[in-house]
Every structure is written in C-alpha cells, then in structure tokens.
Design an enzyme around this catalytic site. Structure first.
Site, mmCIF file in Angstrom:
data_model
loop_
_atom_site.group_PDB
_atom_site.id
_atom_site.type_symbol
_atom_site.label_atom_id
_atom_site.label_comp_id
_atom_site.label_asym_id
_atom_site.label_seq_id
_atom_site.Cartn_x
_atom_site.Cartn_y
_atom_site.Cartn_z
ATOM 1 N N CYS A 33 -17.306 3.966 -25.839
ATOM 2 C CA CYS A 33 -18.695 4.402 -25.832
ATOM 3 C C CYS A 33 -18.651 4.429 -24.845
ATOM 4 O O CYS A 33 -19.871 3.957 -24.510
ATOM 5 C CB CYS A 33 -18.672 3.605 -27.222
ATOM 6 S SG CYS A 33 -18.379 3.178 -28.882
ATOM 7 N N GLU A 34 -18.391 5.489 -23.979
ATOM 8 C CA GLU A 34 -18.533 6.039 -22.676
ATOM 9 C C GLU A 34 -18.578 7.266 -22.320
ATOM 10 O O GLU A 34 -16.963 7.463 -22.306
ATOM 11 C CB GLU A 34 -17.826 5.405 -21.569
ATOM 12 C CG GLU A 34 -17.649 3.550 -22.072
ATOM 13 C CD GLU A 34 -18.734 2.738 -21.421
ATOM 14 O OE1 GLU A 34 -19.362 3.336 -19.921
ATOM 15 O OE2 GLU A 34 -19.344 1.919 -21.462
ATOM 16 N N PRO A 77 4.957 -4.138 -1.005
ATOM 17 C CA PRO A 77 4.280 -3.324 -1.843
ATOM 18 C C PRO A 77 4.239 -3.753 -3.473
ATOM 19 O O PRO A 77 5.564 -4.415 -3.786
ATOM 20 C CB PRO A 77 5.844 -2.771 -1.851
ATOM 21 C CG PRO A 77 6.874 -3.291 -1.843
ATOM 22 C CD PRO A 77 6.272 -4.597 -0.510
ATOM 23 N N ARG A 85 2.833 -1.007 -5.982
ATOM 24 C CA ARG A 85 2.935 -0.414 -7.407
ATOM 25 C C ARG A 85 4.326 0.825 -7.008
ATOM 26 O O ARG A 85 4.612 1.437 -7.564
ATOM 27 C CB ARG A 85 1.613 0.697 -6.525
ATOM 28 C CG ARG A 85 0.857 2.061 -6.946
ATOM 29 C CD ARG A 85 0.455 2.884 -6.311
ATOM 30 N NE ARG A 85 -0.801 2.203 -5.812
ATOM 31 C CZ ARG A 85 -1.707 2.003 -6.643
ATOM 32 N NH1 ARG A 85 -1.635 2.888 -7.036
ATOM 33 N NH2 ARG A 85 -2.856 0.901 -4.993
ATOM 34 N N GLY A 109 0.850 -1.286 -0.277
ATOM 35 C CA GLY A 109 0.229 -0.115 -0.226
ATOM 36 C C GLY A 109 0.541 1.228 -0.008
ATOM 37 O O GLY A 109 0.019 2.520 0.159
ATOM 38 N N TYR A 153 -1.320 -0.988 -12.061
ATOM 39 C CA TYR A 153 -2.541 -1.503 -12.108
ATOM 40 C C TYR A 153 -2.826 -0.696 -13.633
ATOM 41 O O TYR A 153 -4.038 -0.853 -13.247
ATOM 42 C CB TYR A 153 -3.370 -0.887 -11.633
ATOM 43 C CG TYR A 153 -2.655 -1.270 -9.845
ATOM 44 C CD1 TYR A 153 -3.239 -2.654 -9.041
ATOM 45 C CD2 TYR A 153 -1.851 -0.546 -8.960
ATOM 46 C CE1 TYR A 153 -2.932 -3.793 -8.453
ATOM 47 C CE2 TYR A 153 -2.042 -1.805 -7.712
ATOM 48 C CZ TYR A 153 -1.849 -3.379 -7.348
ATOM 49 O OH TYR A 153 -1.586 -3.676 -6.128
ATOM 50 N N ARG A 195 -7.739 2.834 -13.772
ATOM 51 C CA ARG A 195 -8.007 3.592 -12.351
ATOM 52 C C ARG A 195 -8.707 5.424 -12.123
ATOM 53 O O ARG A 195 -9.261 5.276 -11.372
ATOM 54 C CB ARG A 195 -6.676 3.769 -12.400
ATOM 55 C CG ARG A 195 -6.081 2.587 -11.461
ATOM 56 C CD ARG A 195 -4.947 2.581 -11.500
ATOM 57 N NE ARG A 195 -4.555 2.880 -9.723
ATOM 58 C CZ ARG A 195 -4.023 3.655 -9.869
ATOM 59 N NH1 ARG A 195 -4.201 5.260 -9.794
ATOM 60 N NH2 ARG A 195 -5.010 4.519 -8.198
ATOM 61 N N TYR A 254 -11.694 4.774 -8.925
ATOM 62 C CA TYR A 254 -11.012 5.236 -8.090
ATOM 63 C C TYR A 254 -11.581 6.949 -7.814
ATOM 64 O O TYR A 254 -10.441 7.720 -7.150
ATOM 65 C CB TYR A 254 -9.747 5.263 -7.213
ATOM 66 C CG TYR A 254 -9.686 3.429 -7.328
ATOM 67 C CD1 TYR A 254 -9.996 2.564 -6.848
ATOM 68 C CD2 TYR A 254 -8.488 2.965 -8.398
ATOM 69 C CE1 TYR A 254 -10.451 0.624 -7.348
ATOM 70 C CE2 TYR A 254 -8.384 2.056 -8.580
ATOM 71 C CZ TYR A 254 -8.843 0.931 -8.288
ATOM 72 O OH TYR A 254 -8.610 -0.713 -8.319
HETATM 73 N N1 LLP Z 1 -1.068 -7.072 -0.615
HETATM 74 C C1 LLP Z 1 -2.116 -7.405 -0.262
HETATM 75 C C2 LLP Z 1 -2.405 -8.873 0.238
HETATM 76 C C3 LLP Z 1 -3.150 -7.026 -1.698
HETATM 77 O O1 LLP Z 1 -4.455 -6.948 -1.679
HETATM 78 C C4 LLP Z 1 -2.116 -5.518 -2.238
HETATM 79 C C5 LLP Z 1 -3.273 -5.104 -3.248
HETATM 80 C C6 LLP Z 1 -1.184 -5.211 -2.409
HETATM 81 C C7 LLP Z 1 -0.234 -6.510 -1.524
HETATM 82 C C8 LLP Z 1 0.159 -3.954 -3.164
HETATM 83 O O2 LLP Z 1 -0.078 -2.642 -2.354
HETATM 84 P P1 LLP Z 1 0.230 -1.824 -3.309
HETATM 85 O O3 LLP Z 1 1.228 -1.880 -3.464
HETATM 86 O O4 LLP Z 1 0.034 -2.357 -5.037
HETATM 87 O O5 LLP Z 1 -0.887 -1.368 -2.785
HETATM 88 N N2 LLP Z 1 -6.028 -1.678 -8.773
HETATM 89 C C9 LLP Z 1 -5.973 -0.803 -7.611
HETATM 90 C C10 LLP Z 1 -4.880 -1.385 -5.677
HETATM 91 C C11 LLP Z 1 -5.650 -2.617 -6.214
HETATM 92 C C12 LLP Z 1 -5.007 -3.438 -4.792
HETATM 93 C C13 LLP Z 1 -5.244 -4.484 -4.771
HETATM 94 N N3 LLP Z 1 -4.503 -5.306 -3.146
HETATM 95 C C14 LLP Z 1 -5.238 0.608 -8.167
HETATM 96 O O6 LLP Z 1 -4.837 0.137 -9.180
HETATM 97 O O7 LLP Z 1 -5.157 1.418 -7.765
#
Ligand code: LLP
Length: 438
Positions: free
Chosen positions: A367-368, A297, A299, A258, A396, A336, A340
């Site tokens: 088409c949106e 991590p 992202r 995250g 993502y 995204r 979001y």
């Molecule tokens: N660990 C778990 C259990 C997760 O579910 C996720 C993301 C991560 C790690 C990695 O999170 P990051 O460090 O990438 O933020 N599609 C969304 C994000 C959803 C992520 C779901 N799980 C976006 O585009 O922001």
C-alpha cells in the site's frame, strides 16, 4: 547507480570475466544472471538445472532462488584470487541464512558479523569461532561478551567508548582487535552506501587513530570499509596509502568490501582478480609482504547467485500513460530500489528467450505508491499468471526483507544439478503473530 567500467582493461589477459584460475564470472545468459542459468528446451529460465516456472508452481512466489553452485564457485574464486594466506571474509549481512554460512565455511571463507544475531547464525552455520570477525559502530556489552565467550578471532573497534568497554572486558588471550579508520575517501556509489567519508558514523577520525592504537587492547591491525557497490578498484590503493600513514606495525590490514556486481545487462564491474591484485599489491607496497590482507565482500559472493521469482497478478493499462504490471511481492522482499534507487532488470521466465515487446512499470502489492520494483522495463507480453524474475537479488534481499502489510517473508531455495531444496521456509500466518504477547 551503475558505473561503466573500462572493459578494455579487463580484457588485458584471457577472456573477459574469466579469472586467472579459470573461473567465469558470468554464464550463458550473461550478467546479471547466475553463472549456472540457461534457457531450457521449453524456452524457460532454468537455474541450477531447475525450471523456474516449475519452482514457482512447487514452492509458490515470491521466492528467492539461488544457484548453489554459483555460491560455491564464487567463494572458491575469491579465495583463489586473494591467495590462501589472505582472509576473504563473507560480509554475512548480505545473506544471513544458515545454509549460506555453511557453504561459505565449507569453501574456506572467513566470516564478518555485524551483530550478536549474525554471530549466532554464523556459529550455527558451522563457522569456526576463530574465523569470525565482529563489526559494529555501537556494539553492546552483551554483543561484545558473546563474541569474547565464543572465542571469535577478531573484533573491529569503531569508537573510543568501545575501547573503554573492551579495556574492561577483553582478556589478553581473547579476540585480536583492529581499529576501524574513517579514511576520508568517497567511492562513486549512492550516498547511503558510502561509509569511508570524513563525515561518517563509522570509524575513528584520522586525527585520532594513533591515540586509538595506543589505547586499544589486543591490537593487531587496521581496518577501513569505503562503501558498497562501486567499480573503482584504484580507490583501494588510496585506502592502503591512508592506512599506512600511521606509526604502527600491522600484522593485519583489512580494506573492507564493496566490490561492485552487475545488476543490469550492460554493467561490467572489474573482475575479482583485478580487485585481488590491486589490493594485495597496495598492502604489500605500504606494509610489506608479510602483512595479512583481509577483505569483506558480501554482495560479490552472493548477489548474482540469486534471483527473485514473482507471479504477475494484475496488468493495468492507463491509456496514453503507461502499463502497470503488479507482482505478488515488492518492497517487503526488495527494498533496494526504494532505498537507493537501485536499478534492476527483469524477464518473464515462461518465455525467457522471447524478445521483450512491452515497456512497462513493475510494481509490488504494498500500500505505497513508492513500491516500484522497476520503473521502466521491456518485457515479453506480460500477462496474469506469468512468472517474472528479477536477477541479482541474492544480496540484501532476504537480508532486508520485512513483514510490511502482513506479508509472509519468502522462502530461500537452493538449486543444484536439477534438484531444489528449501533452505529457509516461507513464513506462515502463525509466524506473523508468533511474538505477540498480548
Ligand atoms: N564490510 C563492512 C564493514 C560493511 O559495512 C559492509 C556492508 C561490507 C563489508 C559488505 O559490503 P558489500 O561487499 O556487500 O557491498 N544494504 C546495502 C548495502 C549496505 C551494506 C552495509 N555494509 C545494499 O543493499 O546495497
């Protein structure tokens, strides 16, 4: 979605954005562009030594363009920051392609997969099975069996039904297990990407964790994941404290991912060294120094290493209302903003150094009406044929791309030292019908 971080704190030691090991989190163009990006002599954007306008001509658009050196540098910086005894796992849902797995595996990263498909890709990308961890709030028996047969290192248990399944399936010398706890913590980020709250489909409720620990086969530790794209480092202290509230000896504590990244020029997320220090200290304080720290991590490792290049196809002025700039991609390559309300910035790669002059809305070709990539952005005289770049699409983007409106999903191009290579090719029209059986 961006949250201002107190940059004073980040400047406490050394240069802002530079980690203890000397890794700079931003390059000459500043956030949110790749570190290995600059404006070249022609005044155009260059990534990994490659002129982005030339890349667009050679490979077509839309295209995901990555500075490969960034992926490597970020991976190394994360391993350095957390220490060799910790496990930094690449949350591979953020960028599941063979070349990315290969880079991460080579740089000493572990891997988190959230499905049988991601497990398949991780193994294909060269991850040693014992360095792979599997997630999922509803893993099928087939997926669990794949994980067991492959001999992966860890399975994160998400429910009592899964405990029952694993009790039947998991050999004593099979993958170790962690229990995913729903810690009841909410980081400040979009509600769709909060995961650690009480009312969540993920994890075991606090009141049932001790029972889960007693029943879980091959148990070695606890896990939580609070959400995505947040800047409040301190919440990890709270997470470690919550996880420490159970009567159990943990060999491993995994606090998830995250870690927020900059999407806009004025975003200043905490440095990786701050995340590492906070998390390591909190786990050591609550569990003792010998407990292995894991983080996931996604992202942070890949987001800023990539940009999307589009071609401007139409420019439409609605007198007294606004100017629309339409590009050849949109919600099929970056969902995204629509999912979001994620904010991005953009620039014309052809005249990267020129001051923006026009306030416009950048839209896609779908088409949106909701297919808006940037509701409002200043660009330098956008015109038909320009190459428009949107930075920070490395996480993502490719991962959540679709074929909506019959678009062929874009290629992924890695650039380093002035050389580009296609690591995922653009889909063809034939690909679009390849699975059709009737
Ligand atoms: N660990 C778990 C259990 C997760 O579910 C996720 C993301 C991560 C790690 C990695 O999170 P990051 O460090 O990438 O933020 N599609 C969304 C994000 C959803 C992520 C779901 N799980 C976006 O585009 O922001």
């Amino acid at each position: 979605m961006s949250v201002e971080h107190d940059t004073q704190q980040a400047q406490g030691e050394g240069l802002p954005g530079v980690t203890d090991s000397g890794f700079s989190e931003t390059g000459p163009l500043g956030p949110p562009y790749p570190i290995d990006a600059r404006v070249n002599e022609a005044g155009r954007l260059e990534i990994g030594g490659c002129d982005v306008v030339d890349l667009a001509a050679e490979h077509g658009t839309p295209a995901y363009i990555y500075a490969e050196g960034d992926l490597r540098a970020r991976a190394r910086a994360a391993v350095d920051a957390f220490g060799a005894d910790a496990g930094v796992l690449f949350a591979s849902k953020s960028f599941p392609c063979t070349a990315a797995y290969r880079v991460m595996a080579a740089e000493g990263i572990f891997c988190d997969v959230a499905s049988g498909g991601e497990l398949h890709l991780a193994l294909k990308g060269g991850f040693a099975p014992e360095r792979i961890l599997m997630h999922g709030n509803n893993k099928t028996r087939e997926e669990l069996q794949l994980a067991i047969d492959a001999g992966i290192g860890y399975i994160v248990i998400d429910s009592f039904d899964e405990i029952d399944r694993l009790a039947e399936m998991l050999p004593a010398d099979g993958p170790r297990t962690l229990i995913r706890v729903a810690p009841g913590l909410k980081p400040s980020t979009h509600a769709y990407i909060q995961t650690g709250q009480v009312d969540s489909k993920f994890g075991i409720p606090l009141s049932q964790v001790e029972q889960a620990i007693q029943k879980a086969p091959n148990f070695v530790g606890l896990h939580c994941h609070l959400g995505s794209q947040f800047f409040d480092v301190e919440i990890f202290q709270a997470a470690a404290e919550v996880l420490a509230g159970f009567e159990v000896k943990c060999q491993v504590v995994n606090v998830g991912g995250g870690f927020g990244i900059p999407y806009l020029e004025h975003d200043h997320p905490p440095r990786i060294a701050e995340y590492a220090r906070t998390i390591r200290d909190a786990v050591a304080e609550h569990f003792g120094p010998d407990t292995k720290v894991m983080v996931e991590p996604g992202r942070w490792l890949v987001g800023n290493a990539g940009v999307t290049a589009y071609t401007v196809g139409t420019v439409k002025e609605i007198p007294g209302v606004r100017r629309y700039v339409a590009v050849d991609g949109g919600m099929s390559d970056n969902i995204r903003p629509m999912l979001y309300q994620a904010e991005y910035t953009a620039r014309i790669a052809d005249r990267f150094a020129r001051e923006p002059t026009r306030d416009v809305r950048v839209v896609g070709m779908h088409c949106e009406s909701g297919d808006v990539i940037l509701p409002e952005v200043m660009l330098h005289e956008p015109a038909v044929g320009d190459t428009l770049v949107v930075p920070a699409t490395g996480a993502y983007g490719h991962a959540m791309a679709s074929n909506y409106n019959g678009v062929r999903r874009p290629p992924v191009i890695f650039c380093a030292d002035g050389e580009s290579r296609v690591v995922v090719r653009r889909e063809t029209f034939e690909d679009l019908a390849a699975r059709d059986a009737g």
